[in-house]
Design an enzyme around this catalytic site. Structure first.
Site, mmCIF file in Angstrom:
data_model
loop_
_atom_site.group_PDB
_atom_site.id
_atom_site.type_symbol
_atom_site.label_atom_id
_atom_site.label_comp_id
_atom_site.label_asym_id
_atom_site.label_seq_id
_atom_site.Cartn_x
_atom_site.Cartn_y
_atom_site.Cartn_z
ATOM 1 N N GLU A 98 0.923 -1.211 0.044
ATOM 2 C CA GLU A 98 0.140 0.009 0.062
ATOM 3 C C GLU A 98 0.859 1.193 0.035
ATOM 4 O O GLU A 98 0.609 2.194 -0.653
ATOM 5 C CB GLU A 98 -0.873 -0.036 1.183
ATOM 6 N N GLU A 110 -9.901 5.285 0.019
ATOM 7 C CA GLU A 110 -9.314 4.153 -0.190
ATOM 8 C C GLU A 110 -9.674 3.686 -1.446
ATOM 9 O O GLU A 110 -10.880 3.612 -2.007
ATOM 10 C CB GLU A 110 -10.124 3.282 0.832
#
Length: 331
Positions: A158, A295
């Site tokens: 990430e 997100e």
């Protein structure tokens, strides 16, 4: 050195002497030399001011008479005129994604606006687990400084994803004239902690802050969602002044992100709206300027992971976030 004989023709590559002209021919040449420039000046005046001499300063014929004016290049920065460059022109019309240069003062320019991009996590957090596990005060409670973030099943982290999108987003916003700051650029050993991330945006007096993330939910959970700050007043946290503008920012980003990437809002959180409100995130609780999280997808779902690991898709993601921010800042 003396010179005898007729002058050379500058357009004759061999410089061959030219025959002398007759007096009558010389007279015609002089007359043409006087008349042609005069006619040209007259035409230019007509084209500029119109038949009644009342011009708008645009240089387009017929502007004062209500007739359609000739196509002109749009002001740099609007990117919406749809005018094509003239045939053979070496100047291409600006595209929507880069319609004005950094610092441009054209229509819609973001000169004077400050945007802080917060790439979630840090690629080297994994090497500093003790430091990032210490707790910090986020107003409502204490929370760990930071985490390592998640990754795809194949190991694409990430932290790498968020930094790549942040770089792309920075470029797009700078092309619009905005001043852009990153909370981290893999230029520190870990962090910053979530409370410091909020302080960076506050200290910059940012007009908008966006924290970029990717989720680590279960397989089959797909799509993006934007996290909005809830109304919090506890300790050092007081979000009441930013709840409204942050919601406006989040809604614009959600709409433009969906349009740019072709992806759908989350199917597992947010009730299909792509919007979620939370009161447990230090980066939001401690912010005093409009701020949201996004997100961008679920790294643990194979289909979403295919998108998140694609450079072309990450460019679309940056474009969607940028368009949402630009729309918010232009108000």
């Amino acid at each position: 050195m003396s010179y005898t004989g007729p002058p050379l023709d500058p357009f004759d590559p061999f410089g061959a002497p030219q025959p002398r002209r007759s007096p009558l021919r010389r007279g015609l040449t002089v007359a043409l030399a006087v008349l042609v420039p005069g006619a040209l000046v007259g035409w230019l005046a007509y084209a500029t001011f119109g038949p009644d001499g009342e011009g708008d300063g645009s240089g387009s014929a017929g502007a004062a008479t209500g007739t359609a004016s000739a196509p002109r290049w749009p002001n740099v920065g609007n990117g919406k005129s749809g005018l094509a460059a003239p045939s053979g022109s070496t100047d291409a019309a600006p595209s929507d994604s880069a319609s004005s240069g950094e610092g441009s003062s054209g229509e819609g320019s973001l000169a004077g606006k400050v945007v802080v991009i917060d790439p979630g996590h840090n690629p080297t957090n994994v090497e500093h687990t003790a430091e990032i596990n210490r707790t910090v005060d986020i107003g409502t409670h204490s929370k760990e400084c930071d985490t390592t973030g998640t990754s795809t099943n194949s190991g694409y982290s990430e932290a790498r994803f968020t930094l790549d999108v942040a770089h792309r987003l920075r470029t797009l916003l700078q092309q619009q004239g905005a001043t852009v700051k990153l909370t981290q650029d893999a230029d520190r050993p870990y962090g910053p902690c979530v409370d410091e991330r909020a302080r960076i945006g506050n200290a910059a007096h940012a007009d908008a802050v966006v924290s970029i993330h990717a989720d680590g939910s279960g397989a089959g959970n797909r799509g993006f969602h934007v996290i909005l700050p809830g109304s919090v007043r506890a300790g050092a946290a007081d979000t009441r002044a930013i709840v409204g503008p942050s919601k406006d920012l989040g809604k614009l980003i959600a709409a433009d992100f969906a349009a740019a990437t072709g992806t759908s809002p989350s199917n597992y959180i947010g009730g299909g709206t792509g919007l979620v409100t939370r009161e447990d995130l230090g980066g939001l609780n401690l912010s005093t300027v409009p701020k949201v999280f996004i997100e961008c997808g679920n790294m643990r779902d194979s289909k979403d992971a295919t998108l998140l690991t694609s450079g072309a898709w990450r460019q679309k993601a940056a474009q969607g976030i940028s368009e949402g921010i630009v729309s918010f800042l232009r108000g």
